[in-house]
Motif scaffolding. Structure first.
Motif, PDB file in Angstrom:
ATOM      1  N   MET A  17      43.631  30.188  33.798  1.00 45.03           N
ATOM      2  CA  MET A  17      43.577  30.441  35.240  1.00 45.03           C
ATOM      3  C   MET A  17      43.546  29.141  36.032  1.00 45.03           C
ATOM      4  O   MET A  17      44.245  28.981  37.022  1.00 45.03           O
ATOM      5  CB  MET A  17      42.325  31.261  35.579  1.00 45.03           C
ATOM      6  N   ALA A  18      42.715  28.218  35.570  1.00 46.71           N
ATOM      7  CA  ALA A  18      42.448  27.027  36.383  1.00 46.71           C
ATOM      8  C   ALA A  18      43.559  25.993  36.266  1.00 46.71           C
ATOM      9  O   ALA A  18      43.856  25.294  37.228  1.00 46.71           O
ATOM     10  CB  ALA A  18      41.109  26.413  35.982  1.00 46.71           C
ATOM     11  N   ARG A  19      44.174  25.871  35.086  1.00 45.86           N
ATOM     12  CA  ARG A  19      45.020  24.697  34.891  1.00 45.86           C
ATOM     13  C   ARG A  19      46.449  24.988  34.492  1.00 45.86           C
ATOM     14  O   ARG A  19      47.263  24.079  34.449  1.00 45.86           O
ATOM     15  CB  ARG A  19      44.378  23.763  33.858  1.00 45.86           C
ATOM     16  N   ILE A  20      46.764  26.219  34.167  1.00 46.17           N
ATOM     17  CA  ILE A  20      48.128  26.482  33.715  1.00 46.17           C
ATOM     18  C   ILE A  20      48.836  27.462  34.643  1.00 46.17           C
ATOM     19  O   ILE A  20      49.957  27.218  35.058  1.00 46.17           O
ATOM     20  CB  ILE A  20      48.132  27.018  32.262  1.00 46.17           C
ATOM     21  N   ALA A  21      48.140  28.549  34.995  1.00 41.58           N
ATOM     22  CA  ALA A  21      48.794  29.618  35.744  1.00 41.58           C
ATOM     23  C   ALA A  21      49.276  29.131  37.107  1.00 41.58           C
ATOM     24  O   ALA A  21      48.676  28.240  37.717  1.00 41.58           O
ATOM     25  CB  ALA A  21      47.825  30.788  35.917  1.00 41.58           C
ATOM     26  N   ARG A  62      47.326  33.083  39.187  1.00 36.67           N
ATOM     27  CA  ARG A  62      45.901  32.787  39.265  1.00 36.67           C
ATOM     28  C   ARG A  62      45.183  33.791  40.156  1.00 36.67           C
ATOM     29  O   ARG A  62      44.144  34.329  39.803  1.00 36.67           O
ATOM     30  CB  ARG A  62      45.714  31.371  39.811  1.00 36.67           C
ATOM     31  N   GLY A  63      45.793  34.069  41.316  1.00 37.48           N
ATOM     32  CA  GLY A  63      45.197  35.043  42.230  1.00 37.48           C
ATOM     33  C   GLY A  63      45.049  36.402  41.566  1.00 37.48           C
ATOM     34  O   GLY A  63      44.000  37.047  41.654  1.00 37.48           O
ATOM     35  N   LEU A  64      46.101  36.814  40.863  1.00 38.72           N
ATOM     36  CA  LEU A  64      46.051  38.113  40.189  1.00 38.72           C
ATOM     37  C   LEU A  64      44.958  38.116  39.118  1.00 38.72           C
ATOM     38  O   LEU A  64      44.235  39.100  38.957  1.00 38.72           O
ATOM     39  CB  LEU A  64      47.409  38.419  39.554  1.00 38.72           C
ATOM     40  N   LEU A  65      44.848  37.010  38.397  1.00 40.64           N
ATOM     41  CA  LEU A  65      43.848  36.947  37.329  1.00 40.64           C
ATOM     42  C   LEU A  65      42.429  36.975  37.886  1.00 40.64           C
ATOM     43  O   LEU A  65      41.553  37.622  37.328  1.00 40.64           O
ATOM     44  CB  LEU A  65      44.053  35.676  36.488  1.00 40.64           C
ATOM     45  N   VAL A  66      42.219  36.273  38.999  1.00 39.11           N
ATOM     46  CA  VAL A  66      40.882  36.284  39.608  1.00 39.11           C
ATOM     47  C   VAL A  66      40.508  37.716  39.982  1.00 39.11           C
ATOM     48  O   VAL A  66      39.405  38.189  39.720  1.00 39.11           O
ATOM     49  CB  VAL A  66      40.817  35.354  40.845  1.00 39.11           C
ATOM     50  N   ILE A  67      41.478  38.431  40.557  1.00 38.73           N
ATOM     51  CA  ILE A  67      41.212  39.826  40.916  1.00 38.73           C
ATOM     52  C   ILE A  67      40.934  40.642  39.658  1.00 38.73           C
ATOM     53  O   ILE A  67      39.999  41.449  39.599  1.00 38.73           O
ATOM     54  CB  ILE A  67      42.404  40.414  41.694  1.00 38.73           C
ATOM     55  N   VAL A 117      39.702  39.673  36.896  1.00 34.16           N
ATOM     56  CA  VAL A 117      38.382  39.354  36.338  1.00 34.16           C
ATOM     57  C   VAL A 117      37.276  39.993  37.177  1.00 34.16           C
ATOM     58  O   VAL A 117      36.273  40.477  36.658  1.00 34.16           O
ATOM     59  CB  VAL A 117      38.196  37.826  36.260  1.00 34.16           C
ATOM     60  N   LEU A 118      37.493  39.984  38.496  1.00 36.75           N
ATOM     61  CA  LEU A 118      36.448  40.506  39.381  1.00 36.75           C
ATOM     62  C   LEU A 118      36.423  42.033  39.416  1.00 36.75           C
ATOM     63  O   LEU A 118      35.397  42.636  39.689  1.00 36.75           O
ATOM     64  CB  LEU A 118      36.650  39.980  40.802  1.00 36.75           C
ATOM     65  N   MET A 119      37.570  42.626  39.137  1.00 41.52           N
ATOM     66  CA  MET A 119      37.699  44.080  39.297  1.00 41.52           C
ATOM     67  C   MET A 119      36.615  44.879  38.569  1.00 41.52           C
ATOM     68  O   MET A 119      35.994  45.755  39.162  1.00 41.52           O
ATOM     69  CB  MET A 119      39.079  44.522  38.822  1.00 41.52           C
ATOM     70  N   PRO A 120      36.358  44.567  37.279  1.00 41.66           N
ATOM     71  CA  PRO A 120      35.341  45.363  36.575  1.00 41.66           C
ATOM     72  C   PRO A 120      33.968  45.290  37.247  1.00 41.66           C
ATOM     73  O   PRO A 120      33.148  46.188  37.079  1.00 41.66           O
ATOM     74  CB  PRO A 120      35.285  44.732  35.182  1.00 41.66           C
ATOM     75  N   LEU A 121      33.723  44.213  38.011  1.00 43.47           N
ATOM     76  CA  LEU A 121      32.419  44.099  38.669  1.00 43.47           C
ATOM     77  C   LEU A 121      32.269  45.133  39.778  1.00 43.47           C
ATOM     78  O   LEU A 121      31.163  45.403  40.235  1.00 43.47           O
ATOM     79  CB  LEU A 121      32.234  42.697  39.242  1.00 43.47           C
ATOM     80  N   TRP A 122      33.398  45.667  40.232  1.00 49.88           N
ATOM     81  CA  TRP A 122      33.300  46.676  41.292  1.00 49.88           C
ATOM     82  C   TRP A 122      32.906  48.031  40.732  1.00 49.88           C
ATOM     83  O   TRP A 122      32.435  48.898  41.450  1.00 49.88           O
ATOM     84  CB  TRP A 122      34.638  46.794  42.039  1.00 49.88           C
ATOM     85  N   MET A 145      30.757  34.842  32.831  1.00 49.03           N
ATOM     86  CA  MET A 145      31.021  33.608  32.098  1.00 49.03           C
ATOM     87  C   MET A 145      32.329  32.980  32.573  1.00 49.03           C
ATOM     88  O   MET A 145      32.416  31.768  32.736  1.00 49.03           O
ATOM     89  CB  MET A 145      31.074  33.921  30.592  1.00 49.03           C
ATOM     90  N   ILE A 146      33.316  33.820  32.837  1.00 46.94           N
ATOM     91  CA  ILE A 146      34.634  33.284  33.213  1.00 46.94           C
ATOM     92  C   ILE A 146      34.545  32.513  34.532  1.00 46.94           C
ATOM     93  O   ILE A 146      35.065  31.410  34.644  1.00 46.94           O
ATOM     94  CB  ILE A 146      35.671  34.424  33.348  1.00 46.94           C
ATOM     95  N   LEU A 147      33.861  33.085  35.516  1.00 52.10           N
ATOM     96  CA  LEU A 147      33.928  32.503  36.855  1.00 52.10           C
ATOM     97  C   LEU A 147      33.340  31.092  36.938  1.00 52.10           C
ATOM     98  O   LEU A 147      33.984  30.201  37.473  1.00 52.10           O
ATOM     99  CB  LEU A 147      33.291  33.454  37.880  1.00 52.10           C
TER     100      LEU A 147
END
Lengths: 282, 391, 374
Positions: free
Chosen positions: A97-101, A106-111, A113-118, A170-172
């Motif tokens: 996410m941070a260095r390759i995408a 990256r935006g899609l991945l952040v979402i 990752v966050l989605m399950p928290l909802w 852990m990811i964030l």
């Protein structure tokens, strides 16, 4: 307009009085009562705690009854396992996410990752129950290999589900710490003769490590305290289960004394984490 | 903050609230009202889920609205998750009363949280089966401390495709359980130690167990040893009824202790599951409506207790939950809702219920007056259960 | 053999998928086209931005060579291609006779001093400087000696244990220099290394850098947008504009004989005579430049010498600079010229009072140089 300054100080104090008062009275006050409870006696029949009747019975039980030690060790080992698992899974994801995408990925991945928290905690755990239990998807997947499904009484289920639940935590922080590494540091490392692997080991990993520690604060403490997942996907007892059982049915002082253990472990953990610079990565 | 700590804090706060709410005097007052006064406008109850329906799930089951219309008492309810939680809520002093099982009623009576009930003011009390009156779990010194709601036993459930012959004993979950290793479903609370004790009453009379809830050291050790053998045979403990239902439906479980409620659910899904009451007898529950000694709305509470013994309300409530009605009139009414309900729950079968040991709290004094005997208390039971399932 | 030869070097950003990351730096970094580069990576779809439009250049061994130009002129991208952080779209890079165009940075015998220093924050000064030796498996005793030498060279002996965060900007700059030099590269690349320092420190460091370069005798390739810096330090310099080299030569060449109008404007003060005023004053069409310090201010009635060009005008603005005063003169023939005069005997009051005065400007004819339109 010098008269404004003292008055602004007063305003600030009034503004902060609410939240700080809340923190002090409700938050620390409750902790204090918890601490006191651990030292009080209770009526063996009605279960009522007698305030200010001092005893060390609760701690005596915790030390002499072997099962409490077994459970404490099991809980800590589980917290370590879940933390290690999450770190191993989270690092490559966060790195990508941070260095390759690309910015878009990256935006899609952040979402993602966050989605399950909802989703509600219980909904997620019950989803895993459905996956794990007999005649569930896990059994379908494993059946062709001749492996039987685990059913709902394996301790490994707890490990699996808790690792899943806490992964975003852990990811964030790892993502944040990786993203903060200036590209020039990696160029400098390469420029000075380091190959990709060496750069990763000597520059990226040490700089992302505080992020891993920050993430581990979440995964470790959340695992230490969880009692619902162990209850729902396995029948193994953890510290939280013992506290829960005792706070309602057995002995509240024992529950209070036992809950001081994770508190103590976390205090030590946080002190170590602070030394490792984890708080700058939060 | 970790969940365990939050939990501990909540418990601690609840405790302080309880201490502040009731004071420390356990002396019950024997002052009972001699008449029911004018109804107040409100009634606050602690209930088991499903004990106060308004027809919101199924319009045919509504026994709260008629009560409110008739008395003008607006009913507010709070569900308890366990007997212990019910006790904590009751001790907060915020409630007029509630429906409690035997392992809560004994504690509430002992701590003086609840008041004796003048049953002569309750017109429906006369109809109640004699077998439900003046029992240890709802009276003290011959004085009633509440009125019955319904009762039921813990049963032995089995998958008819695996266990082809109906068991007549608890043996398949104990010594005879090897063929079901890993698929035996066991109630996951320390109360289950009493089930082991009931089995020992049959198999080991030398232990001289007279009450499965009041066990001396030797009896207790024997029960725990039996449970350990069961655990090592792969017992799977259930904490909520849904655990057990999904386990039986998935085929992960084939035999174990259950309530009629789960059996009904599984049969409604077409699962091949039956339940029996083995010959040794069983544990069970008999729930009681009780009134707080400082109830803010005592008249409404008296009216509610009377209402819950009426044919309509009791008939509906016991069919809804799958337990036995408390009077012949309620039984008759229940039959109109669910034919065969009274036979299924053995409502009139006192011989059946004589084999049922209703849930009670283990006490250090063995719940008797003999100072020479001592028994393992609730904390010891909880601790033993933790050791059993936690190691 | 030249230290470096660039042949037809071209770099496009965007519009050309698949040729982005250099092999080594890319896997480790992914910081391609990042902050240090100043290169406009990630452009609009398929529309390539031309950062470097074709550079041919030879840099001599041991030379202090500067690449001067405004931002976006391609000088930093060129440096990054030499270092290996960017892969050229076309062209070749030859280092000491070896084609390194496709080699990753860690296989090139060059080292870089970054604009933001790029010191590793989790390592001490000593560990930072030793880094290149450590990854190249230089034995510890030798490493320690060389690190101590390098730190002594940049006057930071005794700072081994400090963390970069505990140092001032100038000290960090010197650590970055030591970290690069300790590897004894044959070429050192410096990307605006003094850009973040304040003026006084910058001037000190210019002298120090030049001294170090002479002491170690290796090739320095120095990227800067500061013409004064380039003029003071370089043996030779290249002026970059729009991805190309406008002029290549010694500082004196470039300053005194700017080849193009752009160079004349970028190096030193733009002082151009064009069109009608050029015809009137110089006597021929075209564009001419005159350096401000070559012009004399004289009485309007004075007669210029035979070898002198001359023009009359009015002083429109006076800027007092301490040692010098700058006069901006509006010419009667059209256009403006800037004139600087040493304040040999002039006080600020006198200088400022000159505003609005009518004057004559004279200069030696050899000092007005024709420049291309470039």
């Amino acid at each position: 307009m010098t008269w404004l300054h003292p008055r602004r100080g007063l305003q600030l104090r009034l503004l902060l009085a609410g939240p700080i008062g809340w923190l002090g009275v409700v938050y620390l006050g409750a902790l204090l009562i918890l601490l006191l409870n651990a030292f009080w006696t209770k009526d063996s029949f009605t279960g009522r705690v007698e305030p200010f009747s001092w005893t060390l019975d609760a701690f005596d039980s915790l030390i002499t009854v072997e099962v409490y030690r077994t459970i404490a060790i099991r809980t800590v080992v589980m917290a370590i396992l879940v933390t290690a698992t999450d770190a191993l899974i989270a690092f490559p994801i966060a790195y990508y996410m941070a260095r390759i995408a690309s910015a878009r990925t990256r935006g899609l991945l952040v979402i993602a990752v966050l989605m399950p928290l909802w989703a509600a905690y219980l909904a997620k755990v019950y989803a895993w129950r459905t996956i794990i239990q007999g005649k569930g998807p896990l059994e379908w997947v494993l059946a062709p290999f001749g492996i039987a499904g685990p059913g709902l009484d394996e301790i490994a289920n707890t490990w699996l589900v808790l690792s899943y639940l806490w992964l975003p935590y852990m990811i964030l922080p790892i993502y944040a710490s990786l993203e903060r590494i200036p590209g020039s540091l990696l160029e400098a490392s390469s420029d000075l003769g380091a190959r990709a692997g060496s750069t990763f080991r000597r520059v990226i990993l040490p700089l992302a490590f505080p992020g891993v520690v920050a993430g581990s604060i979440f995964t470790f403490s959340l695992t230490l305290g969880d009692y619902i997942t162990p209850d729902l996907v396995s029948d193994t007892k953890f510290i939280g289960n013992v506290i829960y059982d005792n706070s309602s049915l057995g002995s509240l002082p024992l529950a209070a004394a036992y809950s001081l253990l994770p508190v103590a472990i976390m205090i030590v953990y946080l002190l170590v984490a602070r030394r490792l610079g984890a708080f700058e990565s939060l | 903050m970790k969940r365990s700590t939050v939990l501990g804090m909540l418990a601690a706060v609840a405790l302080v609230a309880a201490a502040c709410g009731t004071g420390a005097s356990p002396k019950p007052s024997l002052d009972m009202p001699s008449s029911i006064g004018e109804a107040e406008d409100e009634l606050n109850l602690i209930i088991w889920a499903g004990y106060a329906e308004r027809g919101e799930v199924d319009p045919a089951y509504d026994w709260v609205t008629p009560f409110e219309t008739e008395t003008g008492c607006k009913v507010n309810t709070t569900d308890m998750g366990s007997s212990a939680e019910g006790v904590q809520l009751m001790e907060s002093g915020q409630y007029d009363g509630g429906s409690f099982s035997g392992n809560a009623t004994d504690r509430l009576m002992a701590s003086g949280t609840v008041a004796p009930v003048n049953v002569s003011l309750l017109s429906n009390y006369a109809n109640v089966f004699e077998g439900l009156k003046n029992k240890a779990h709802n009276s003290k010194d011959g004085v009633a401390y509440g009125v019955p709601h319904g009762r039921g036993p813990n049963l032995l459930a089995y998958n008819t495709e695996v266990v082809t012959e109906a068991p007549t004993s608890w043996d398949p979950i104990w010594e005879g359980g090897s063929e079901y290793a890993g698929k035996i479903s066991i109630y996951g609370y320390s109360d289950f130690i009493a089930d082991a004790a009931i089995h020992l009453m049959e198999t080991t009379p030398d232990l001289k167990i007279t009450n499965p809830y009041q066990l001396n050291q030797a009896q207790f050790d024997a029960a725990v040893a039996l449970l350990e053998a069961q655990r090592d045979n792969g017992a799977v403990y259930w904490a909520s009824y849904s655990d057990q239902v999904s386990g039986f439906a998935a085929g992960d479980l084939v035999i174990g202790t259950t309530w009629q409620f789960q059996v009904n659910l599984l049969q409604a899904e077409g699962e091949p599951v039956e339940a029996v009451l083995p010959d040794e007898g069983s544990t069970g529950w008999s729930d009681t409506w009780m009134i707080h000694k400082d109830a803010a709305h005592p008249n409404c509470m008296y009216l509610w207790m009377n209402h819950m013994m009426s044919a309509e309300a009791n008939g509906q409530a016991t069919v809804w939950f799958g337990e036995a009605p408390t009077s012949p009139q309620a039984c008759t009414y229940a039959e109109t809702l669910s034919p065969g309900h009274c036979d299924l729950t053995h409502a009139t079968d006192e011989a059946y219920y004589s084999k049922i040991w209703y849930w009670a709290t283990p006490r250090a004094d063995c719940a008797d007056t003999d100072a020479a005997t001592t028994c393992k208390d609730q904390a010891a039971w909880t601790e033993a259960w933790t050791s059993l399932t936690g190691s | 053999m030249p230290a470096i030869r660039l042949e037809g070097l071209v770099k496009h950003f965007g519009g050309e998928p698949g040729r982005r990351a250099p092999a080594g730096g890319g896997t480790a970094g992914g910081g391609v086209g990042g902050a240090a580069g100043g290169s406009p990576g990630g452009s609009a779809q398929n529309e390539a931005i031309v950062a470097v439009a074709g550079i041919d250049l030879e840099i001599v061994d041991g030379e202090f060579f500067s690449m001067l130009g405004p931002s976006g002129s391609g000088k930093t991208t060129t440096l990054r291609m030499i270092a290996g952080f960017e892969r050229p779209t076309a062209g070749r890079i030859v280092l000491h006779g070896r084609d390194v165009t496709d080699l990753p940075p860690f296989e090139r015998d060059v080292n870089t001093v970054f604009q933001d220093y790029a010191l590793f924050p989790h390592m001490s000064v000593g560990e930072n400087v030793a880094y290149g030796l450590m990854v190249r498996k230089v034995p510890r005793p030798e490493r320690e000696v060389r690190v101590a030498d390098a730190l002594r060279m940049v006057r930071l002996e005794g700072y081994e244990r400090r963390r970069p965060g505990q140092l001032s900007g100038g000290q960090r700059q010197r650590v970055a220099l030591a970290r690069a030099l300790v590897n004894r590269p044959r070429v050192l690349l410096l990307d605006e290394p003094l850009g973040a320092l304040d003026l006084k420190l910058r001037e000190e460091m210019q002298i120090e850098l030049k001294a170090i370069q002479q002491a170690v005798g290796i090739t320095f390739i120095y990227v800067t947008h500061d013409q004064e810096e380039a003029l003071t330090m370089s043996d030779r310099l290249a002026v970059f504009n729009r991805g190309r080299i406008e002029q290549l030569g010694t500082p004196a060449d470039v300053y005194e004989r700017p080849a193009t109008r752009f160079v004349a404007g970028f190096v030193g003060t733009s002082n151009l005579l064009t069109g009608d005023s050029a015809r009137a004053i110089i006597g021929s069409a075209g564009t001419f430049t005159v350096r401000p310090e070559k012009i004399h201010l004289v009485d309007p009635a004075a007669t210029p010498g035979p070898d002198e060009a001359s023009a009359t005008g009015t002083i429109r603005e006076v800027v007092y600079l301490g040692p010098d005063t700058r006069y901006i003169v509006a010419l009667d023939a059209g256009g403006e010229l800037v004139v600087t005069q040493q304040n040999l005997a002039t006080s600020s009051m006198e200088a400022l009072a000159a505003k609005g005065r009518v004057v004559r400007l004279t200069w030696k004819r050899q000092h007005n140089l024709p420049v291309g339109d470039g």
